[in-house]
Scaffold this motif. Structure first.
Motif, PDB file in Angstrom:
ATOM      1  N   MET A 169       4.984  -1.193   2.065  1.00 12.46           N
ATOM      2  CA  MET A 169       4.879  -0.119   2.351  1.00 12.46           C
ATOM      3  C   MET A 169       5.238   0.662   1.359  1.00 12.46           C
ATOM      4  O   MET A 169       6.847   0.062   0.987  1.00 12.46           O
ATOM      5  CB  MET A 169       4.689   1.060   4.090  1.00 12.46           C
ATOM      6  N   THR A 170       4.955   1.882   0.951  1.00 14.02           N
ATOM      7  CA  THR A 170       5.422   2.119  -0.389  1.00 14.02           C
ATOM      8  C   THR A 170       5.056   4.053  -0.691  1.00 14.02           C
ATOM      9  O   THR A 170       4.602   4.317   0.807  1.00 14.02           O
ATOM     10  CB  THR A 170       4.928   1.779  -2.332  1.00 14.02           C
ATOM     11  N   LEU A 228      -0.354   9.345   8.040  1.00  9.43           N
ATOM     12  CA  LEU A 228      -0.391   8.709   9.342  1.00  9.43           C
ATOM     13  C   LEU A 228      -2.168   7.877   8.988  1.00  9.43           C
ATOM     14  O   LEU A 228      -1.857   6.370   9.476  1.00  9.43           O
ATOM     15  CB  LEU A 228      -0.431  10.059  10.153  1.00  9.43           C
ATOM     16  N   PHE A 229      -3.258   8.327   9.003  1.00  9.93           N
ATOM     17  CA  PHE A 229      -4.096   7.041   8.584  1.00  9.93           C
ATOM     18  C   PHE A 229      -3.829   6.121   7.879  1.00  9.93           C
ATOM     19  O   PHE A 229      -4.295   5.139   8.297  1.00  9.93           O
ATOM     20  CB  PHE A 229      -5.733   8.289   8.607  1.00  9.93           C
ATOM     21  N   SER A 230      -3.410   6.581   6.730  1.00 11.42           N
ATOM     22  CA  SER A 230      -3.390   5.557   5.963  1.00 11.42           C
ATOM     23  C   SER A 230      -2.666   4.289   5.908  1.00 11.42           C
ATOM     24  O   SER A 230      -2.757   3.282   5.967  1.00 11.42           O
ATOM     25  CB  SER A 230      -3.349   6.031   4.163  1.00 11.42           C
ATOM     26  N   THR A 231      -1.478   5.120   6.561  1.00 13.85           N
ATOM     27  CA  THR A 231      -0.405   3.964   7.114  1.00 13.85           C
ATOM     28  C   THR A 231      -0.338   3.423   8.036  1.00 13.85           C
ATOM     29  O   THR A 231      -0.604   1.908   8.326  1.00 13.85           O
ATOM     30  CB  THR A 231       1.277   4.846   7.699  1.00 13.85           C
ATOM     31  N   LEU A 268       8.598  13.454   7.073  1.00 16.60           N
ATOM     32  CA  LEU A 268       7.748  12.400   7.361  1.00 16.60           C
ATOM     33  C   LEU A 268       8.012  10.777   7.084  1.00 16.60           C
ATOM     34  O   LEU A 268       6.891  10.423   7.723  1.00 16.60           O
ATOM     35  CB  LEU A 268       6.323  13.344   6.255  1.00 16.60           C
ATOM     36  N   ALA A 269       8.570  10.752   6.028  1.00 17.69           N
ATOM     37  CA  ALA A 269       8.681   9.228   5.796  1.00 17.69           C
ATOM     38  C   ALA A 269       9.501   8.665   6.829  1.00 17.69           C
ATOM     39  O   ALA A 269       9.077   7.779   7.150  1.00 17.69           O
ATOM     40  CB  ALA A 269       9.919   9.723   4.494  1.00 17.69           C
ATOM     41  N   LYS A 270      10.147   9.311   7.095  1.00 19.71           N
ATOM     42  CA  LYS A 270      11.172   9.207   8.722  1.00 19.71           C
ATOM     43  C   LYS A 270       9.680   8.290   9.436  1.00 19.71           C
ATOM     44  O   LYS A 270      10.019   7.246   9.794  1.00 19.71           O
ATOM     45  CB  LYS A 270      12.384   9.333   9.078  1.00 19.71           C
ATOM     46  N   GLU A 271       8.861   9.380   9.486  1.00 20.43           N
ATOM     47  CA  GLU A 271       7.916   9.118  10.934  1.00 20.43           C
ATOM     48  C   GLU A 271       6.978   8.294  10.258  1.00 20.43           C
ATOM     49  O   GLU A 271       6.532   6.933  11.125  1.00 20.43           O
ATOM     50  CB  GLU A 271       7.135  10.491  11.601  1.00 20.43           C
ATOM     51  N   LEU A 272       6.506   8.110   9.148  1.00 18.15           N
ATOM     52  CA  LEU A 272       5.816   6.527   8.635  1.00 18.15           C
ATOM     53  C   LEU A 272       6.452   5.378   8.139  1.00 18.15           C
ATOM     54  O   LEU A 272       5.645   4.323   9.067  1.00 18.15           O
ATOM     55  CB  LEU A 272       4.781   7.133   6.905  1.00 18.15           C
ATOM     56  N   VAL A 273       7.666   5.251   8.827  1.00 17.82           N
ATOM     57  CA  VAL A 273       8.170   3.919   8.248  1.00 17.82           C
ATOM     58  C   VAL A 273       8.509   3.638   9.740  1.00 17.82           C
ATOM     59  O   VAL A 273       8.141   2.624  10.039  1.00 17.82           O
ATOM     60  CB  VAL A 273       9.465   4.452   8.366  1.00 17.82           C
ATOM     61  N   LYS A 274       8.490   4.454  11.015  1.00 22.00           N
ATOM     62  CA  LYS A 274       8.817   3.897  12.698  1.00 22.00           C
ATOM     63  C   LYS A 274       7.347   3.997  12.635  1.00 22.00           C
ATOM     64  O   LYS A 274       6.836   2.816  13.474  1.00 22.00           O
ATOM     65  CB  LYS A 274       8.738   5.087  12.802  1.00 22.00           C
ATOM     66  N   VAL A 275       6.383   4.357  12.651  1.00 18.58           N
ATOM     67  CA  VAL A 275       4.699   3.671  12.394  1.00 18.58           C
ATOM     68  C   VAL A 275       4.119   2.816  12.278  1.00 18.58           C
ATOM     69  O   VAL A 275       3.924   1.529  12.794  1.00 18.58           O
ATOM     70  CB  VAL A 275       3.350   5.767  12.104  1.00 18.58           C
ATOM     71  N   TRP A 276       4.812   2.281  10.391  1.00 23.95           N
ATOM     72  CA  TRP A 276       4.311   1.093   9.885  1.00 23.95           C
ATOM     73  C   TRP A 276       4.799   0.065  10.759  1.00 23.95           C
ATOM     74  O   TRP A 276       4.181  -1.258  11.289  1.00 23.95           O
ATOM     75  CB  TRP A 276       4.696   1.450   8.466  1.00 23.95           C
ATOM     76  N   ALA A 290       0.783  -0.748   0.102  1.00 25.73           N
ATOM     77  CA  ALA A 290      -0.128  -0.355  -0.380  1.00 25.73           C
ATOM     78  C   ALA A 290       0.468   1.257   0.224  1.00 25.73           C
ATOM     79  O   ALA A 290       2.174   1.558   0.521  1.00 25.73           O
ATOM     80  CB  ALA A 290      -1.094  -0.215   1.318  1.00 25.73           C
ATOM     81  N   VAL A 291       0.531   2.539  -0.566  1.00 24.58           N
ATOM     82  CA  VAL A 291       0.727   2.992  -0.595  1.00 24.58           C
ATOM     83  C   VAL A 291       1.100   4.168   0.681  1.00 24.58           C
ATOM     84  O   VAL A 291      -0.184   4.311   1.127  1.00 24.58           O
ATOM     85  CB  VAL A 291       0.678   4.695  -1.878  1.00 24.58           C
ATOM     86  N   CYS A 292       2.152   4.592   1.000  1.00 25.40           N
ATOM     87  CA  CYS A 292       1.787   5.047   2.848  1.00 25.40           C
ATOM     88  C   CYS A 292       2.300   6.693   2.780  1.00 25.40           C
ATOM     89  O   CYS A 292       3.394   6.896   2.361  1.00 25.40           O
ATOM     90  CB  CYS A 292       2.505   4.360   3.947  1.00 25.40           C
TER      91      CYS A 292
END
Length: 152
Positions: free
Chosen positions: A104-105, A89-92, A115-123, A84-86
């Motif tokens: 994750m893409t 925050l919500f879609s991730t 933002l990319a770094k934060e999304l990786v951490k969350v994911w 999934a494209v992330c």
């Protein structure tokens, strides 16, 4: 966690930054390329990463290109893979909690580095919740098997 990562030429810089982050987080990272700014075909990298995950070599994968869209489409061609494209925050979160995505893409031309770094951490911190989503993910896999076996 064993994580596969790959990109096309549009996202080499972001891939290197994410690799540093993953190493800092003590994850085992395997880089599937690309390694130069020469034009490349992102489906090759996406399928290599997705195939390795489907084979059980890695638990999760991160694919990066200009938009994240082509990588997701390509990775999803590999049986058993959900990518999934992330970009938020919500879609991730939902990609993991509701859809049990292994990949994750992200698009290097769409979101910024922080933002990319934060999304990786969350994911990486999210797990599949199950519940009502279990039947939905099972149905996706059921349809996938029907197509693999020559019918719908």
């Amino acid at each position: 966690m064993k994580i596969a990562i790959g990109c096309d030429e549009a996202a080499i810089s972001l891939k290197e930054i994410i690799k540093v982050l993953l190493n800092e987080m003590k994850h085992e990272v395997k880089d599937y390329g690309v390694y130069s700014a020469e034009p490349s075909l992102y489906p090759d990298t996406a399928v290599a990463v997705a195939s390795a995950i489907a084979a059980g070599m890695h638990e999760r994968g991160i694919l990066l290109c200009g938009t994240g869209i082509g990588m997701a489409i390509s990775a999803n061609k590999v049986p058993g893979i959900r990518a999934a494209v992330c970009h938020d925050l919500f879609s991730t979160q939902r990609s993991r909690r509701s859809n049990d995505c292994q990949i994750m893409t992200m698009g290097a031309r769409v979101i910024g580095v922080e933002l990319a770094k934060e999304l990786v951490k969350v994911w990486l911190d999210c797990a599949f919740v199950g519940g009502n989503s279990t039947a939905k993910v099972s149905k996706i896999m059921e349809y996938e098997q029907k197509f693999i076996n020559g019918g719908c």
